[in-house]
Design a protein around this motif. Structure first.
Motif, PDB file in Angstrom:
ATOM      1  N   SER A  42       0.810  -1.225   0.000  1.00  0.00           N
ATOM      2  CA  SER A  42       0.000   0.000   0.000  1.00  0.00           C
ATOM      3  C   SER A  42       0.841   1.271   0.000  1.00  0.00           C
ATOM      4  O   SER A  42       0.344   2.348  -0.320  1.00  0.00           O
ATOM      5  CB  SER A  42      -0.950   0.009   1.200  1.00  0.00           C
ATOM      6  N   GLY A  45       2.615   1.000  -4.964  1.00  0.00           N
ATOM      7  CA  GLY A  45       1.589   1.156  -5.978  1.00  0.00           C
ATOM      8  C   GLY A  45       2.153   1.515  -7.340  1.00  0.00           C
ATOM      9  O   GLY A  45       3.327   1.834  -7.492  1.00  0.00           O
ATOM     10  N   ASP A  47       2.478   3.853 -10.576  1.00  0.00           N
ATOM     11  CA  ASP A  47       2.352   5.263 -10.925  1.00  0.00           C
ATOM     12  C   ASP A  47       1.607   5.417 -12.250  1.00  0.00           C
ATOM     13  O   ASP A  47       1.316   4.450 -12.951  1.00  0.00           O
ATOM     14  CB  ASP A  47       3.714   5.943 -10.974  1.00  0.00           C
ATOM     15  N   ALA A  48       1.294   6.654 -12.608  1.00  0.00           N
ATOM     16  CA  ALA A  48       0.507   6.942 -13.805  1.00  0.00           C
ATOM     17  C   ALA A  48       1.187   6.465 -15.081  1.00  0.00           C
ATOM     18  O   ALA A  48       0.528   5.941 -15.986  1.00  0.00           O
ATOM     19  CB  ALA A  48       0.210   8.437 -13.881  1.00  0.00           C
ATOM     20  N   LEU A  51       0.796   2.728 -15.314  1.00  0.00           N
ATOM     21  CA  LEU A  51      -0.596   2.415 -15.626  1.00  0.00           C
ATOM     22  C   LEU A  51      -0.911   2.680 -17.087  1.00  0.00           C
ATOM     23  O   LEU A  51      -1.640   1.911 -17.723  1.00  0.00           O
ATOM     24  CB  LEU A  51      -1.544   3.234 -14.744  1.00  0.00           C
ATOM     25  N   LEU A  68     -11.349  -1.686 -10.112  1.00  0.00           N
ATOM     26  CA  LEU A  68     -11.670  -0.520  -9.293  1.00  0.00           C
ATOM     27  C   LEU A  68     -13.135  -0.554  -8.855  1.00  0.00           C
ATOM     28  O   LEU A  68     -13.452  -0.286  -7.685  1.00  0.00           O
ATOM     29  CB  LEU A  68     -11.370   0.770 -10.056  1.00  0.00           C
ATOM     30  N   ARG A  74      -7.682   0.058  -5.724  1.00  0.00           N
ATOM     31  CA  ARG A  74      -8.001   1.462  -5.426  1.00  0.00           C
ATOM     32  C   ARG A  74      -6.719   2.278  -5.588  1.00  0.00           C
ATOM     33  O   ARG A  74      -5.639   1.732  -5.785  1.00  0.00           O
ATOM     34  CB  ARG A  74      -8.552   1.617  -4.018  1.00  0.00           C
ATOM     35  N   TYR A  75      -6.864   3.576  -5.485  1.00  0.00           N
ATOM     36  CA  TYR A  75      -5.700   4.459  -5.508  1.00  0.00           C
ATOM     37  C   TYR A  75      -5.345   4.835  -4.078  1.00  0.00           C
ATOM     38  O   TYR A  75      -6.223   5.138  -3.264  1.00  0.00           O
ATOM     39  CB  TYR A  75      -5.990   5.718  -6.330  1.00  0.00           C
ATOM     40  N   ASN A  76      -4.051   4.810  -3.752  1.00  0.00           N
ATOM     41  CA  ASN A  76      -3.630   5.207  -2.410  1.00  0.00           C
ATOM     42  C   ASN A  76      -3.564   6.733  -2.311  1.00  0.00           C
ATOM     43  O   ASN A  76      -3.876   7.436  -3.280  1.00  0.00           O
ATOM     44  CB  ASN A  76      -2.302   4.533  -2.008  1.00  0.00           C
ATOM     45  N   GLY A  79      -1.913   8.649  -5.026  1.00  0.00           N
ATOM     46  CA  GLY A  79      -2.466   8.536  -6.363  1.00  0.00           C
ATOM     47  C   GLY A  79      -1.958   7.347  -7.146  1.00  0.00           C
ATOM     48  O   GLY A  79      -2.061   7.310  -8.367  1.00  0.00           O
ATOM     49  N   ARG A  80      -1.417   6.365  -6.453  1.00  0.00           N
ATOM     50  CA  ARG A  80      -0.883   5.165  -7.102  1.00  0.00           C
ATOM     51  C   ARG A  80      -1.856   4.012  -6.922  1.00  0.00           C
ATOM     52  O   ARG A  80      -2.510   3.888  -5.887  1.00  0.00           O
ATOM     53  CB  ARG A  80       0.475   4.802  -6.510  1.00  0.00           C
ATOM     54  N   LEU A  81      -1.936   3.157  -7.931  1.00  0.00           N
ATOM     55  CA  LEU A  81      -2.850   2.025  -7.899  1.00  0.00           C
ATOM     56  C   LEU A  81      -2.306   0.916  -7.018  1.00  0.00           C
ATOM     57  O   LEU A  81      -1.144   0.507  -7.148  1.00  0.00           O
ATOM     58  CB  LEU A  81      -3.063   1.481  -9.316  1.00  0.00           C
TER      59      LEU A  81
END
Length: 102
Positions: A42, A45, A47-48, A51, A68, A74-76, A79-81
């Motif tokens: 957690s 994750g 990053d954009a 992704l 999702l 979810r995103y932490n 903002g990371r998945l």
């Protein structure tokens, strides 16, 4: 005499689609040189940029949306998945201890 089945280990029908999506995302992550621990930790994750690489097709974008929407990812706060506890449990069940160790 039959052996009782541990219902916690056996795939539940509702989990099947989530498992398929998680497995496909894991495969895409490996292809990009990533590891599952990135999703299961957690504090890390995806990053954009990663992704974007993983979701470059409609199919993988749809898989991410489903993960999702069903609460497996979810995103932490960065903002990371990441995967949720449910997603982490399923990843562990499918890929074993090493997949979710951090």
């Amino acid at each position: 005499m039959s052996t009782p089945v541990d219902c916690n280990i056996a795939a539940q029908p509702a989990d099947t689609d989530i498992r398929i999506d998680l497995a496909a995302m894991a495969q895409a992550l490996y292809r990009c040189g990533g590891v599952l621990e990135t999703l299961t930790d957690s504090n890390r994750g995806l990053d954009a940029d990663t992704l974007d690489q993983l979701t470059d097709s409609r199919e993988t974008s749809a898989r991410l949306r489903r993960l999702l929407n069903n609460g497996a990812a979810r995103y932490n706060d960065k903002g990371r998945l990441i995967v949720t506890n449910t997603g982490r449990r399923l990843v562990f069940d499918m890929f074993g201890v090493g997949a979710t160790d951090v």
